[in-house]
Design a protein around this motif. Structure first.
Motif, PDB file in Angstrom:
ATOM      1  N   GLY A 120       0.816  -1.200   0.000  1.00  0.00           N
ATOM      2  CA  GLY A 120       0.000   0.000   0.000  1.00  0.00           C
ATOM      3  C   GLY A 120       0.855   1.257   0.000  1.00  0.00           C
ATOM      4  O   GLY A 120       2.062   1.215   0.248  1.00  0.00           O
ATOM      5  N   ASP A 121       0.222   2.398  -0.269  1.00  0.00           N
ATOM      6  CA  ASP A 121       0.962   3.659  -0.298  1.00  0.00           C
ATOM      7  C   ASP A 121       0.138   4.793   0.309  1.00  0.00           C
ATOM      8  O   ASP A 121       0.208   5.930  -0.133  1.00  0.00           O
ATOM      9  CB  ASP A 121       1.396   4.008  -1.728  1.00  0.00           C
ATOM     10  N   GLY A 122      -0.663   4.452   1.318  1.00  0.00           N
ATOM     11  CA  GLY A 122      -1.482   5.457   1.968  1.00  0.00           C
ATOM     12  C   GLY A 122      -0.658   6.438   2.780  1.00  0.00           C
ATOM     13  O   GLY A 122       0.504   6.182   3.122  1.00  0.00           O
ATOM     14  N   GLU A 123      -1.258   7.581   3.088  1.00  0.00           N
ATOM     15  CA  GLU A 123      -0.557   8.620   3.837  1.00  0.00           C
ATOM     16  C   GLU A 123      -0.244   8.174   5.266  1.00  0.00           C
ATOM     17  O   GLU A 123       0.821   8.478   5.790  1.00  0.00           O
ATOM     18  CB  GLU A 123      -1.412   9.893   3.867  1.00  0.00           C
ATOM     19  N   ARG A 124      -1.161   7.422   5.885  1.00  0.00           N
ATOM     20  CA  ARG A 124      -0.939   6.931   7.243  1.00  0.00           C
ATOM     21  C   ARG A 124      -0.374   5.521   7.189  1.00  0.00           C
ATOM     22  O   ARG A 124      -0.731   4.723   6.307  1.00  0.00           O
ATOM     23  CB  ARG A 124      -2.225   6.947   8.055  1.00  0.00           C
ATOM     24  N   ILE A 175     -12.981  -4.952  11.006  1.00  0.00           N
ATOM     25  CA  ILE A 175     -11.875  -4.317  11.733  1.00  0.00           C
ATOM     26  C   ILE A 175     -11.387  -3.081  10.983  1.00  0.00           C
ATOM     27  O   ILE A 175     -11.157  -2.018  11.575  1.00  0.00           O
ATOM     28  CB  ILE A 175     -10.728  -5.329  11.942  1.00  0.00           C
ATOM     29  N   THR A 176     -11.227  -3.206   9.669  1.00  0.00           N
ATOM     30  CA  THR A 176     -10.745  -2.084   8.859  1.00  0.00           C
ATOM     31  C   THR A 176     -11.733  -0.923   8.882  1.00  0.00           C
ATOM     32  O   THR A 176     -11.345   0.244   9.051  1.00  0.00           O
ATOM     33  CB  THR A 176     -10.496  -2.543   7.412  1.00  0.00           C
ATOM     34  N   GLU A 177     -13.014  -1.226   8.710  1.00  0.00           N
ATOM     35  CA  GLU A 177     -14.021  -0.168   8.722  1.00  0.00           C
ATOM     36  C   GLU A 177     -14.089   0.523  10.082  1.00  0.00           C
ATOM     37  O   GLU A 177     -14.190   1.747  10.173  1.00  0.00           O
ATOM     38  CB  GLU A 177     -15.386  -0.765   8.363  1.00  0.00           C
ATOM     39  N   SER A 178     -13.997  -0.265  11.145  1.00  0.00           N
ATOM     40  CA  SER A 178     -14.036   0.308  12.497  1.00  0.00           C
ATOM     41  C   SER A 178     -12.803   1.156  12.757  1.00  0.00           C
ATOM     42  O   SER A 178     -12.890   2.228  13.364  1.00  0.00           O
ATOM     43  CB  SER A 178     -14.132  -0.799  13.539  1.00  0.00           C
ATOM     44  N   LEU A 179     -11.643   0.696  12.290  1.00  0.00           N
ATOM     45  CA  LEU A 179     -10.407   1.454  12.468  1.00  0.00           C
ATOM     46  C   LEU A 179     -10.478   2.791  11.728  1.00  0.00           C
ATOM     47  O   LEU A 179     -10.125   3.838  12.289  1.00  0.00           O
ATOM     48  CB  LEU A 179      -9.217   0.625  11.959  1.00  0.00           C
ATOM     49  N   THR A 180     -10.944   2.752  10.487  1.00  0.00           N
ATOM     50  CA  THR A 180     -11.039   3.987   9.700  1.00  0.00           C
ATOM     51  C   THR A 180     -12.002   4.980  10.353  1.00  0.00           C
ATOM     52  O   THR A 180     -11.715   6.188  10.439  1.00  0.00           O
ATOM     53  CB  THR A 180     -11.500   3.667   8.270  1.00  0.00           C
ATOM     54  N   ALA A 181     -13.127   4.489  10.852  1.00  0.00           N
ATOM     55  CA  ALA A 181     -14.085   5.367  11.522  1.00  0.00           C
ATOM     56  C   ALA A 181     -13.482   5.910  12.819  1.00  0.00           C
ATOM     57  O   ALA A 181     -13.669   7.084  13.157  1.00  0.00           O
ATOM     58  CB  ALA A 181     -15.369   4.600  11.813  1.00  0.00           C
ATOM     59  N   ASP A 231      -5.584  -0.764   0.828  1.00  0.00           N
ATOM     60  CA  ASP A 231      -6.257   0.128  -0.119  1.00  0.00           C
ATOM     61  C   ASP A 231      -6.261   1.573   0.379  1.00  0.00           C
ATOM     62  O   ASP A 231      -6.380   2.510  -0.409  1.00  0.00           O
ATOM     63  CB  ASP A 231      -7.702  -0.323  -0.347  1.00  0.00           C
ATOM     64  N   THR A 232      -6.134   1.726   1.699  1.00  0.00           N
ATOM     65  CA  THR A 232      -6.221   3.047   2.314  1.00  0.00           C
ATOM     66  C   THR A 232      -4.925   3.482   2.976  1.00  0.00           C
ATOM     67  O   THR A 232      -4.592   4.673   2.987  1.00  0.00           O
ATOM     68  CB  THR A 232      -7.346   3.065   3.374  1.00  0.00           C
ATOM     69  N   TYR A 233      -4.174   2.515   3.507  1.00  0.00           N
ATOM     70  CA  TYR A 233      -3.000   2.816   4.315  1.00  0.00           C
ATOM     71  C   TYR A 233      -1.739   2.182   3.725  1.00  0.00           C
ATOM     72  O   TYR A 233      -1.808   1.281   2.886  1.00  0.00           O
ATOM     73  CB  TYR A 233      -3.181   2.283   5.745  1.00  0.00           C
ATOM     74  N   LEU A 246       1.784 -14.024   6.413  1.00  0.00           N
ATOM     75  CA  LEU A 246       0.729 -14.843   5.829  1.00  0.00           C
ATOM     76  C   LEU A 246      -0.516 -14.833   6.706  1.00  0.00           C
ATOM     77  O   LEU A 246      -1.647 -14.811   6.209  1.00  0.00           O
ATOM     78  CB  LEU A 246       1.222 -16.274   5.628  1.00  0.00           C
ATOM     79  N   ASP A 247      -0.314 -14.857   8.006  1.00  0.00           N
ATOM     80  CA  ASP A 247      -1.429 -14.882   8.937  1.00  0.00           C
ATOM     81  C   ASP A 247      -2.296 -13.627   8.817  1.00  0.00           C
ATOM     82  O   ASP A 247      -3.526 -13.690   8.862  1.00  0.00           O
ATOM     83  CB  ASP A 247      -0.890 -15.004  10.368  1.00  0.00           C
ATOM     84  N   PHE A 248      -1.661 -12.471   8.644  1.00  0.00           N
ATOM     85  CA  PHE A 248      -2.377 -11.200   8.549  1.00  0.00           C
ATOM     86  C   PHE A 248      -2.878 -10.893   7.129  1.00  0.00           C
ATOM     87  O   PHE A 248      -3.472  -9.828   6.917  1.00  0.00           O
ATOM     88  CB  PHE A 248      -1.468 -10.050   8.981  1.00  0.00           C
ATOM     89  N   ALA A 249      -2.655 -11.787   6.180  1.00  0.00           N
ATOM     90  CA  ALA A 249      -2.977 -11.490   4.776  1.00  0.00           C
ATOM     91  C   ALA A 249      -4.399 -10.973   4.565  1.00  0.00           C
ATOM     92  O   ALA A 249      -4.599  -9.997   3.834  1.00  0.00           O
ATOM     93  CB  ALA A 249      -2.712 -12.719   3.907  1.00  0.00           C
ATOM     94  N   PRO A 250      -5.431 -11.563   5.187  1.00  0.00           N
ATOM     95  CA  PRO A 250      -6.788 -11.033   4.953  1.00  0.00           C
ATOM     96  C   PRO A 250      -6.938  -9.590   5.444  1.00  0.00           C
ATOM     97  O   PRO A 250      -7.616  -8.781   4.791  1.00  0.00           O
ATOM     98  CB  PRO A 250      -7.681 -11.983   5.770  1.00  0.00           C
ATOM     99  N   LEU A 251      -6.316  -9.252   6.555  1.00  0.00           N
ATOM    100  CA  LEU A 251      -6.404  -7.892   7.082  1.00  0.00           C
ATOM    101  C   LEU A 251      -5.589  -6.924   6.236  1.00  0.00           C
ATOM    102  O   LEU A 251      -6.026  -5.793   5.976  1.00  0.00           O
ATOM    103  CB  LEU A 251      -5.925  -7.869   8.537  1.00  0.00           C
ATOM    104  N   VAL A 252      -4.433  -7.357   5.785  1.00  0.00           N
ATOM    105  CA  VAL A 252      -3.599  -6.512   4.919  1.00  0.00           C
ATOM    106  C   VAL A 252      -4.346  -6.183   3.633  1.00  0.00           C
ATOM    107  O   VAL A 252      -4.317  -5.040   3.152  1.00  0.00           O
ATOM    108  CB  VAL A 252      -2.252  -7.194   4.615  1.00  0.00           C
ATOM    109  N   ASP A 253      -5.028  -7.181   3.067  1.00  0.00           N
ATOM    110  CA  ASP A 253      -5.775  -6.956   1.829  1.00  0.00           C
ATOM    111  C   ASP A 253      -6.843  -5.874   1.999  1.00  0.00           C
ATOM    112  O   ASP A 253      -7.143  -5.139   1.046  1.00  0.00           O
ATOM    113  CB  ASP A 253      -6.445  -8.257   1.381  1.00  0.00           C
ATOM    114  N   GLU A 254      -7.412  -5.779   3.185  1.00  0.00           N
ATOM    115  CA  GLU A 254      -8.412  -4.743   3.450  1.00  0.00           C
ATOM    116  C   GLU A 254      -7.766  -3.392   3.726  1.00  0.00           C
ATOM    117  O   GLU A 254      -8.243  -2.346   3.263  1.00  0.00           O
ATOM    118  CB  GLU A 254      -9.281  -5.145   4.649  1.00  0.00           C
ATOM    119  N   LEU A 255      -6.673  -3.391   4.458  1.00  0.00           N
ATOM    120  CA  LEU A 255      -6.052  -2.142   4.907  1.00  0.00           C
ATOM    121  C   LEU A 255      -5.265  -1.422   3.823  1.00  0.00           C
ATOM    122  O   LEU A 255      -5.255  -0.186   3.774  1.00  0.00           O
ATOM    123  CB  LEU A 255      -5.118  -2.415   6.093  1.00  0.00           C
TER     124      LEU A 255
END
Length: 327
Positions: free
Chosen positions: A75-79, A318-324, A105-107, A94-103
């Motif tokens: 990713g290349d997000g500002e934060r 988790i990603t949506e809650s973190l962003t909010a 896009d923004t971070y 590898l364990d965090f792959a599903p969360l990384v795929d969500e995050l």
């Protein structure tokens, strides 16, 4: 005239009798077991070397004092969001792959595999909470990350608690994923010589070959590809009960005691996710997390259905809650 009756004759007793035969059988069995263990150990080592030579490593190794730490940046997000895996997870990337795929896009997302995990060095300094924190700081400094959102799963929350007190200006927010709380006294199970022998002799390899589900994340179908699941299995074989993880388990009680008196800095925003599984199993789990949040001006506790590895099943939430939460 009475004939002299000849004396009865008996077969000669075998030399040594039953005791000697039992000894020979026992010796043969022991020699067979030793030979089998030796063959298994050599086969395990040879297969491991072949697998590593034919499997491209992921991420990049960063040299710091004490050795090389493996990191993965996407990713290349500002934060920047930095992910820290829990105790015993063979491959945090590898364990965090599903969360990384969500995050990502923004971070900008950085997964740090501390010593003993993934492709980082496996034989290093003592796994004290201070050493782990300083090594994380040195790793992020090498990557020029001076401000981040720190996301810590399970036992990594102990290191995060120390980190935000030791380097408060470098963390803009903290997220815990079913994080360990000192007051909950969740001590990592010690790893003994028996588990180390299971790794070296190939027992872990043969068991996971017979039942690959032993290492597969309990995630919905399609979250992890077959290739990723096989990679996790291999890294479990390579990293199981290595010296760094063994010492981390040994140090866990002392590490919990070392941070037991710490609280989060008051100005640090903290978002804590906890699993229903542990809330139901441990009456103190939710109150302990809420007590931690009482020290900050802005804290939020979210209980999610599911098991301890919430990022396997709730990455989007988790990603949506973190962003909010970050606003």
């Amino acid at each position: 005239m009475n004939a002299t009756r000849p004396s009865p004759t008996f077969p000669a007793r075998a030399t040594g009798g039953r005791g000697a035969r039992l000894l020979r059988v026992t010796r043969s069995v022991l020699l067979s077991v030793v030979a089998l263990v030796a063959v298994s150990t050599l086969s395990n080592a040879a297969l491991g070397a072949f697998e590593k030579a034919n499997t491209d490593p992921y991420g990049d190794r960063v040299r710091i004092t004490g050795g090389q730490v493996n990191v993965s940046v996407s990713g290349d997000g500002e934060r920047t969001v930095v992910l820290l895996g829990g105790y015993g997870t063979p491959s945090p990337v590898l364990d965090f792959a599903p969360l990384v795929d969500e995050l990502d896009d923004t971070y900008t997302v950085v997964v740090v595999e501390r010593f003993g995990y993934g492709y980082s060095d496996l034989e290093v300094t003592e796994r004290t909470v201070e050493n782990v924190s300083v090594e994380l700081h040195d790793t992020l400094a090498t990557l020029h990350v001076t401000d981040c959102v720190l996301v810590a799963h399970s036992m990594a929350a102990i290191y995060a608690l120390d980190y935000v007190n030791r380097f408060p200006r470098e963390v803009s927010a903290l997220v815990t994923l079913d994080g360990t709380v000192p007051e909950a006294f969740t001590v990592a199970p010690p790893i003994g010589m028996g588990q180390r022998l299971m790794s070296v002799t190939g027992w872990v390899r043969w068991m996971t070959m017979l039942d690959p589900t032993l290492t597969a994340p309990s995630a919905p179908a399609g979250v992890y590809s077959d290739r990723a699941l096989e990679r996790i299995r291999l890294m479990t074989i390579w990293n199981y009960a290595n010296p760094a993880i063994t010492d981390e388990g040994t140090q866990s009680a002392a590490n919990l005691s070392a941070v037991a008196g710490l609280t989060y800095p008051p100005d640090l925003p903290v978002l804590a996710f906890v699993s229903h599984q542990l809330v139901d199993a441990h009456p103190r789990w939710r109150p302990a997390h809420q007590q931690q949040l009482d020290s900050v001006r802005r804290g939020e506790l979210v209980v999610l259905d599911g098991g301890h590895y919430l990022h396997w099943t709730h990455s989007q939430h988790i990603t949506e809650s973190l962003t909010a939460f970050l606003g």
